[in-house]
Design an enzyme around this catalytic site. Structure first.
Site, mmCIF file in Angstrom:
data_model
loop_
_atom_site.group_PDB
_atom_site.id
_atom_site.type_symbol
_atom_site.label_atom_id
_atom_site.label_comp_id
_atom_site.label_asym_id
_atom_site.label_seq_id
_atom_site.Cartn_x
_atom_site.Cartn_y
_atom_site.Cartn_z
ATOM 1 N N GLY A 22 -46.780 29.550 -28.631
ATOM 2 C CA GLY A 22 -47.062 29.155 -27.352
ATOM 3 C C GLY A 22 -48.348 29.105 -27.032
ATOM 4 N N ASP A 50 -45.522 24.762 -28.878
ATOM 5 C CA ASP A 50 -45.085 24.622 -27.684
ATOM 6 C C ASP A 50 -46.355 24.156 -26.584
ATOM 7 O OD1 ASP A 50 -42.515 24.725 -25.886
ATOM 8 O OD2 ASP A 50 -44.056 25.913 -24.640
ATOM 9 N N TYR A 55 -49.980 22.632 -18.902
ATOM 10 C CA TYR A 55 -51.130 23.558 -19.564
ATOM 11 C C TYR A 55 -52.587 23.060 -19.817
ATOM 12 C CZ TYR A 55 -46.539 25.370 -20.836
ATOM 13 O OH TYR A 55 -45.105 26.142 -20.759
ATOM 14 N N LYS A 84 -43.941 18.716 -22.420
ATOM 15 C CA LYS A 84 -42.913 18.772 -21.016
ATOM 16 C C LYS A 84 -43.415 17.720 -19.970
ATOM 17 C CE LYS A 84 -42.160 23.637 -22.486
ATOM 18 N NZ LYS A 84 -43.567 24.161 -22.795
ATOM 19 N N HIS A 117 -39.622 20.018 -17.766
ATOM 20 C CA HIS A 117 -40.247 21.154 -17.627
ATOM 21 C C HIS A 117 -39.618 22.287 -16.473
ATOM 22 C CE1 HIS A 117 -44.264 23.527 -18.160
ATOM 23 N NE2 HIS A 117 -43.445 24.374 -17.738
ATOM 24 N N ASN A 182 -35.721 25.672 -18.195
ATOM 25 C CA ASN A 182 -35.445 26.415 -16.698
ATOM 26 C C ASN A 182 -34.319 25.889 -16.037
ATOM 27 O OD1 ASN A 182 -37.957 28.211 -17.081
ATOM 28 N ND2 ASN A 182 -39.140 26.390 -16.692
ATOM 29 N N HIS A 231 -38.679 31.652 -23.866
ATOM 30 C CA HIS A 231 -40.225 31.526 -23.493
ATOM 31 C C HIS A 231 -40.517 32.890 -22.993
ATOM 32 C CE1 HIS A 231 -40.121 30.944 -19.032
ATOM 33 N NE2 HIS A 231 -39.521 29.964 -19.049
ATOM 34 N N ALA A 233 -41.165 35.553 -24.202
ATOM 35 C CA ALA A 233 -40.480 36.495 -25.064
ATOM 36 C C ALA A 233 -41.121 37.933 -25.341
ATOM 37 C CB ALA A 233 -40.030 35.936 -26.443
ATOM 38 N N GLY A 235 -42.946 39.276 -22.900
ATOM 39 C CA GLY A 235 -42.905 39.910 -21.506
ATOM 40 C C GLY A 235 -43.921 39.084 -20.723
ATOM 41 N N ASN A 288 -55.280 35.703 -30.163
ATOM 42 C CA ASN A 288 -55.894 36.594 -31.036
ATOM 43 C C ASN A 288 -55.500 36.417 -32.510
ATOM 44 O OD1 ASN A 288 -55.496 39.398 -32.453
ATOM 45 N ND2 ASN A 288 -57.005 39.650 -31.110
HETATM 46 P P1 NAP Z 1 -45.643 35.546 -24.595
HETATM 47 O O1 NAP Z 1 -45.182 34.931 -25.760
HETATM 48 O O2 NAP Z 1 -44.656 36.503 -23.630
HETATM 49 O O3 NAP Z 1 -46.835 36.573 -25.039
HETATM 50 C C1 NAP Z 1 -47.301 37.707 -23.931
HETATM 51 C C2 NAP Z 1 -48.644 38.301 -24.512
HETATM 52 O O4 NAP Z 1 -48.388 39.033 -25.785
HETATM 53 C C3 NAP Z 1 -49.828 37.432 -24.966
HETATM 54 O O5 NAP Z 1 -50.640 37.183 -23.935
HETATM 55 C C4 NAP Z 1 -50.189 37.827 -25.994
HETATM 56 O O6 NAP Z 1 -51.817 38.438 -25.884
HETATM 57 C C5 NAP Z 1 -49.543 39.198 -26.264
HETATM 58 N N1 NAP Z 1 -49.187 39.359 -27.736
HETATM 59 C C6 NAP Z 1 -48.751 38.365 -28.538
HETATM 60 N N2 NAP Z 1 -48.447 38.715 -29.871
HETATM 61 C C7 NAP Z 1 -48.665 40.126 -29.722
HETATM 62 C C8 NAP Z 1 -48.617 41.230 -30.518
HETATM 63 N N3 NAP Z 1 -48.123 40.896 -31.912
HETATM 64 N N4 NAP Z 1 -48.802 42.618 -30.162
HETATM 65 C C9 NAP Z 1 -49.213 42.653 -29.060
HETATM 66 N N5 NAP Z 1 -49.317 41.712 -28.280
HETATM 67 C C10 NAP Z 1 -49.263 40.529 -28.437
HETATM 68 O O7 NAP Z 1 -46.504 34.764 -23.647
HETATM 69 P P2 NAP Z 1 -46.158 33.223 -22.612
HETATM 70 O O8 NAP Z 1 -47.189 32.460 -22.667
HETATM 71 O O9 NAP Z 1 -45.755 33.877 -21.249
HETATM 72 O O10 NAP Z 1 -44.907 32.611 -23.267
HETATM 73 C C11 NAP Z 1 -44.950 31.900 -24.324
HETATM 74 C C12 NAP Z 1 -45.134 30.443 -24.231
HETATM 75 O O11 NAP Z 1 -43.931 29.939 -23.895
HETATM 76 C C13 NAP Z 1 -45.902 29.920 -23.329
HETATM 77 O O12 NAP Z 1 -47.693 29.996 -24.090
HETATM 78 C C14 NAP Z 1 -45.550 28.523 -23.166
HETATM 79 O O13 NAP Z 1 -45.787 27.793 -24.402
HETATM 80 C C15 NAP Z 1 -44.159 28.773 -23.019
HETATM 81 N N6 NAP Z 1 -43.665 29.106 -21.724
HETATM 82 C C16 NAP Z 1 -43.011 28.209 -21.086
HETATM 83 C C17 NAP Z 1 -42.560 28.121 -19.893
HETATM 84 C C18 NAP Z 1 -41.632 26.940 -19.240
HETATM 85 O O14 NAP Z 1 -41.743 26.996 -17.960
HETATM 86 N N7 NAP Z 1 -40.888 26.256 -19.939
HETATM 87 C C19 NAP Z 1 -43.028 29.303 -18.930
HETATM 88 C C20 NAP Z 1 -43.699 30.221 -19.579
HETATM 89 C C21 NAP Z 1 -43.855 30.141 -21.020
HETATM 90 P P3 NAP Z 1 -53.152 37.956 -26.897
HETATM 91 O O15 NAP Z 1 -53.161 36.635 -26.587
HETATM 92 O O16 NAP Z 1 -54.184 38.798 -26.326
HETATM 93 O O17 NAP Z 1 -52.449 38.259 -28.196
HETATM 94 C C1 WDW Z 2 -42.312 25.773 -12.746
HETATM 95 C C2 WDW Z 2 -42.322 26.070 -13.933
HETATM 96 C C3 WDW Z 2 -44.751 26.370 -12.693
HETATM 97 C C4 WDW Z 2 -45.658 27.171 -15.100
HETATM 98 C C5 WDW Z 2 -44.598 26.558 -13.974
HETATM 99 C C6 WDW Z 2 -43.703 26.031 -11.887
HETATM 100 C C7 WDW Z 2 -43.537 26.505 -14.644
HETATM 101 C C8 WDW Z 2 -44.865 26.961 -16.237
HETATM 102 C C9 WDW Z 2 -46.842 30.984 -18.365
HETATM 103 C C10 WDW Z 2 -46.901 30.325 -19.354
HETATM 104 C C11 WDW Z 2 -45.308 27.489 -17.651
HETATM 105 C C12 WDW Z 2 -46.534 30.663 -17.229
HETATM 106 C C13 WDW Z 2 -46.777 28.849 -18.985
HETATM 107 C C14 WDW Z 2 -46.687 29.293 -16.709
HETATM 108 C C15 WDW Z 2 -43.645 25.732 -10.534
HETATM 109 N N1 WDW Z 2 -43.680 26.753 -15.953
HETATM 110 N N2 WDW Z 2 -46.288 28.532 -17.612
HETATM 111 O O1 WDW Z 2 -44.856 26.951 -18.595
#
Ligand code: NAP
Ligand code: WDW
Length: 338
Positions: A22, A50, A55, A84, A117, A182, A231, A233, A235, A288
């Site tokens: 991500g 991704d 972004y 996306k 998206h 979504n 996504h 995953a 938290g 990190n």
């Molecule tokens: P996430 O994968 O849920 O990670 C959350 C946090 O966990 C990160 O900020 C990271 O902090 C920390 N982390 C990672 N590895 C770790 C580990 N081994 N131990 C402890 N903490 C750890 O974050 P997300 O960005 O919300 O979701 C992942 C990706 O999904 C996004 O970057 C994006 O590409 C995609 N996404 C898509 C949508 C959508 O609408 N389609 C929405 C949300 C997200 P550090 O960076 O400090 O390690």
């Molecule tokens: C809908 C879907 C905004 C932003 C966003 C709207 C969306 C995201 C964390 C990671 C999105 C939250 C990346 C924001 C209105 N998806 N991100 O992918």
């Protein structure tokens, strides 16, 4: 074969690596960090990356991918890159130009996957969240099917003048695969049931973790040969732009911590492994170096079926990314049960 490069076959015959990197970081993070961390991710063994127009990092992520290709570490075909289409480009004639503009920033010839998206249109233009004078987001209405498909009617009667929609992007080779993000079950079914559908979405990328395990949506997707991609995953990043600061901290969950201790891993690795063992492709964001390298250890251990049951028991249908400011849009996806 190196287990790190495990891939799943999509319903169009392409393959998707089951662990994805991500790349989203909030605006206050310097853009150049995305170059460093994407290179580190590829070095650590991530092959699926991704990102999205939204972004605002495709230049940096593209640069990192190209530099790992240039230094001989990987070939383009080893990398699976997702972009996306943002909701302000949901007019049919805007779809392909939007993808072309992402490709130009990336300096790549194609993306492996192009997703819608979010299942609702916003006022067309470059402003990601267009707002009126009262600060309310300005909606638009577009038939989601119309952005998806080269309909039978158009193909028959307007040869050569097909609209530049998602299926056309695949036919043009600009996106190897196309999918959605979504979407709820009803919205997926709308696309799947449309007469003249040429390509099914290969995946639905949704919020998915032990507190919102999406078991019903997962069963539905599996029944239609659609991959569920998780996504948030771990938290989410808990950024105030998107997430309530009072929400529970997933990686501090006592059950996740106990399983981590049992397996001599970390709560993050348990949350990632959980998804792989239930047939979900999982994204993990980290900026990190240590944690990027840690996350590829997801291929080094296994949870027992008892562990999996315990993790299933953590579900509380808790959604971190609610987007409540969009709730009165008719296509808002999170009002349905799933
Ligand atoms: P996430 O994968 O849920 O990670 C959350 C946090 O966990 C990160 O900020 C990271 O902090 C920390 N982390 C990672 N590895 C770790 C580990 N081994 N131990 C402890 N903490 C750890 O974050 P997300 O960005 O919300 O979701 C992942 C990706 O999904 C996004 O970057 C994006 O590409 C995609 N996404 C898509 C949508 C959508 O609408 N389609 C929405 C949300 C997200 P550090 O960076 O400090 O390690
Ligand atoms: C809908 C879907 C905004 C932003 C966003 C709207 C969306 C995201 C964390 C990671 C999105 C939250 C990346 C924001 C209105 N998806 N991100 O992918």
């Amino acid at each position: 074969m190196d287990p790190k490069y495990q891939r799943v076959e999509l319903n169009d015959g392409h393959f998707m690596p089951v662990l994805g990197f991500g790349t989203y970081a909030p605006p206050e993070v310097p853009r150049n960090r995305a170059v460093e961390v994407t290179k580190l991710a590829i070095e650590a063994g991530f092959r699926h990356i991704d990102s999205a127009y939204l972004y605002n990092n495709e230049e940096q992520v593209g640069l990192a991918i190209r530099s790992k290709i240039a230094d001989g570490s990987v070939k383009r075909e080893d990398i699976f890159y997702t972009s996306k289409l943002w909701c302000t480009f949901f007019q049919p004639q805007m779809v392909q130009p939007a993808l072309e503009s992402s490709l130009k920033k990336l300096q790549l010839d194609y993306v492996d996957l192009y997703l819608l998206h979010f299942p609702m249109a916003l006022q067309p233009g470059e402003t990601p969240l267009p707002k009126d004078e009262n600060g309310k987001v300005i909606f638009d209405t577009v038939d989601l099917c119309a952005i998806w498909e080269v309909s039978a009617w158009r193909t028959e009667h307007r040869k050569g003048r097909q609209e530049e929609v998602m299926e056309k992007c695949k036919d043009a080779g600009l996106a190897k695969s196309i999918g959605v993000s979504n979407f709820n079950r009803r919205q997926l079914e709308m696309i799947l049931n449309k007469p003249g559908l040429k390509y099914k979405p290969v995946c639905n990328q949704v919020e998915c973790h032990p507190y919102l395990n999406q078991s019903k949506l997962l069963d539905f997707c599996k029944s239609k040969d659609i991959v569920l991609v998780a996504h948030s995953a771990l938290g989410t990043q808990r950024h105030e732009l998107w997430v309530d600061p009072k929400s529970p901290v997933l990686l501090e969950d006592p059950v996740l911590c106990a399983l981590a201790k049992k397996h001599k891993r970390t709560p993050a690795l348990i949350a990632l492994r959980y998804q792989l063992q239930r047939g979900v492709v999982v994204l993990a964001k980290s900026y990190n170096e240590q944690r990027i390298r840690e996350n590829v250890q997801v291929f080094e251990f296994q949870l027992t079926s008892e562990d999996m049951k315990v993790l299933d028991g953590l579900n509380r249908n808790y959604r971190y990314v609610v987007m409540d400011f969009l709730m009165d849009h008719p296509d808002y996806p999170f009002s349905d049960e799933y």
